[in-house]
Scaffold this active site. Structure first.
Site, PDB file in Angstrom:
ATOM      1  N   CYS A  75      42.199  95.524  -2.779  1.00 23.34           N
ATOM      2  CA  CYS A  75      40.937  96.115  -3.240  1.00 23.34           C
ATOM      3  C   CYS A  75      39.897  95.053  -3.591  1.00 23.34           C
ATOM      4  O   CYS A  75      38.705  95.222  -3.308  1.00 23.34           O
ATOM      5  CB  CYS A  75      41.184  97.061  -4.412  1.00 23.34           C
ATOM      6  N   HIS A 134      42.884  97.770 -10.554  1.00 22.60           N
ATOM      7  CA  HIS A 134      42.033  98.248  -9.461  1.00 22.60           C
ATOM      8  C   HIS A 134      40.618  97.707  -9.647  1.00 22.60           C
ATOM      9  O   HIS A 134      40.228  97.275 -10.734  1.00 22.60           O
ATOM     10  CB  HIS A 134      42.011  99.776  -9.438  1.00 22.60           C
ATOM     11  N   ASP A 150      34.859 103.170  -3.424  1.00 24.61           N
ATOM     12  CA  ASP A 150      36.258 102.858  -3.744  1.00 24.61           C
ATOM     13  C   ASP A 150      36.987 102.448  -2.471  1.00 24.61           C
ATOM     14  O   ASP A 150      36.995 103.209  -1.487  1.00 24.61           O
ATOM     15  CB  ASP A 150      36.933 104.093  -4.357  1.00 24.61           C
TER      16      ASP A 150
END
Length: 490
Positions: A271, A403, A424
């Site tokens: 991520c 995250h 995202d």
């Protein structure tokens, strides 16, 4: 002739002496218990009394009297030095004559059990037996203590070993979680996941070989293959807000941000790299940053981004953070965060800062100060009456435990509440492409919208871009990053 050790009477034989001792009517002196005032009719009775009333201590390990034996002469507790104490302080008493037998013979009394006899040498041997027994008991206590200490040491070592084993297992677990377990990087995971897809019948062999070839080409060039990219979302949002969304008073958007989602090669750990790609996609479309990004005209692949961060470390940025990764990212599945993004951007002469919202500032664990800061970031120099403002502000890297996401804008509702718009990396291209439809009713915005009550992690960090650095400013920031700090709010 045999003399009775109790009363001193002369007896013709050993057998007669034994009969004499068993019959109190024959022995003129009743034996007395050495441990209490009781007397017995004979030696056998005295022995039974001793066994019942004063049992001997058990084997080593059993309970024993804690108080050390006292000197029978002066009552002082002498402990293990009892033998030396009796000989030194009361040696004369051991050889001193006692009573008289009536036959002119002297009787000598044992100072430890009150037994009397007519021979001083026999008495000394008798006392020695008492002292040897005492030494044996003391030795037993020492052996018990040594055994207990050894058992305790073994237990401590066992617990220490288990604790070390537990710590090693936890460390390996963390290494696996953060991609530091030497199990390979993007390439290895991509190939393994594709092989798994083929085994499950979800991918044809020809597709496997085609995607493998494309992946190898991307790795060789250092350029992302673009297969996880969705472009045009910001433009679609501008049109939607201008025509719909009656409950929104103002909305500010970053310009030209492409969405990148995780692939088979970085699912579960990539991520941070995908968010950097989103941020870089906006910077590459902003001419203000052309000079900084002259050597980076295309979006780099994840392994290339790993190499770029390693280059920043070699320049001297964030040595403490680099040591956490053992100065190596390429070929691993290591997670990155705000510090690595800051080091990489600063090494490219892009001015940025880390803001640390290190604790909640609102009720129920919320972070209203985070929303207010982002509103100020976008609205500064972009104030006016327009409902939709497509700013030149780059997107913001947003990190929390486990995250990270990219802030691409913020809404201000008519009731003054704020709502962040987030890209995202965990959202697929199929979902993002729904936002591109002309007849969108805005339901797809649920993927992007995050209200104050939606962000309740204990801590958030952001990396916000704010201009270009000169070479001197870059060098100064590199030196300052020896101990990397952030601005804390509150």
């Amino acid at each position: 002739m045999v003399l009775c050790d109790v009363c001193g009477q002369a007896l013709p034989s050993e057998a007669a002496a034994r009969r004499h001792l068993r019959r109190p009517s024959l022995c003129r002196r009743q034996p007395r218990c050495p441990l209490c005032p009781a007397t017995a009719a004979g030696c056998d009775e005295l022995r039974r009394h001793m066994e019942m009333a004063h049992p001997e201590p058990g084997p080593p390990g059993s309970c024993r009297p804690e108080a050390p034996p006292q000197c029978p002469f002066c009552g002082e507790a002498a402990g293990r030095e009892l033998e030396e104490h009796v000989r030194a302080r009361h040696g004369l008493l051991l050889g001193a004559p006692g009573g008289d037998t009536g036959n002119g013979e002297q009787l000598y009394e044992c100072p430890m059990c009150s037994l009397t006899c007519t021979n001083i040498q026999i008495l000394e041997e008798h006392v020695d037996l008492h002292l040897e027994e005492h030494s044996f008991l003391e030795g037993g206590n020492m052996r018990d203590l040594e055994l207990a200490q050894r058992l305790q040491t073994e237990e401590d070592e066992r617990q220490r070993s288990e604790e070390e084993k537990r710590e090693k297992e936890e460390f390996k677990k963390l290494q696996r979680q953060y991609g530091l377990d030497n199990s390979g990087g993007f390439k290895q995971q991509f190939l393994r996941n594709m092989e798994r897809e083929v085994d499950r019948g979800r991918m044809q062999p020809f597709e496997y070989h085609k995607r493998k070839a494309d992946m190898m080409e991307s790795l060789a060039s250092g350029v992302d293959d673009g297969k996880t990219k969705t472009s045009g979302v910001i433009e679609a949002l501008c049109k939607y807000y201008q025509n719909e969304s009656k409950d929104v008073r103002h909305v500010w958007l970053s310009a030209g941000v492409d969405h990148f989602h995780s692939s088979l090669g970085d699912r579960g750990w990539g991520c941070g790299y995908r968010n950097f790609q989103m941020l870089l996609s906006s910077l590459l479309q902003n001419s203000f940053y052309n000079d900084c990004l002259r050597g980076t005209t295309l979006i780099p692949s994840i392994p290339k981004i790993q190499s770029m961060i390693e280059d920043a470390w070699r320049e001297g940025f964030d040595p403490h953070g680099a040591s956490h990764f053992n100065n190596r990212l390429h070929g691993s599945k290591a997670w990155i965060g705000a510090c690595e993004i800051y080091s990489l951007l600063t090494s490219l002469r892009i001015k940025c800062q880390i803001i640390d919202f290190h604790k909640p500032t609102g009720p129920m664990g919320t972070h209203p100060r985070l929303f207010e800061w982002i509103l100020h970031y976008y609205s500064t120099d972009n104030e006016g009456g327009a409902k939709v403002v497509c700013t030149s502000k780059p997107p913001i890297y947003l990190q929390h435990q486990g995250h990270s996401r990219t802030v691409v804008g913020i809404e201000e509702k008519k009731n003054k509440s704020l709502c962040l718009l987030l890209f995202d990396p965990g959202c697929s291209s199929q979902e993002m492409q729904k936002l591109l439809k002309q007849n969108s009713d805005g339901s797809g915005l649920k993927l992007l919208r995050k209200f104050v009550g939606s962000l309740k992690e204990k801590q958030y960090q952001i990396v916000a871009v704010d201009g270009v650095l000169s070479l001197e400013e870059k060098a100064a920031r590199c030196h300052a990053s020896q101990v990397l700090t952030s601005e804390k709010i509150p």
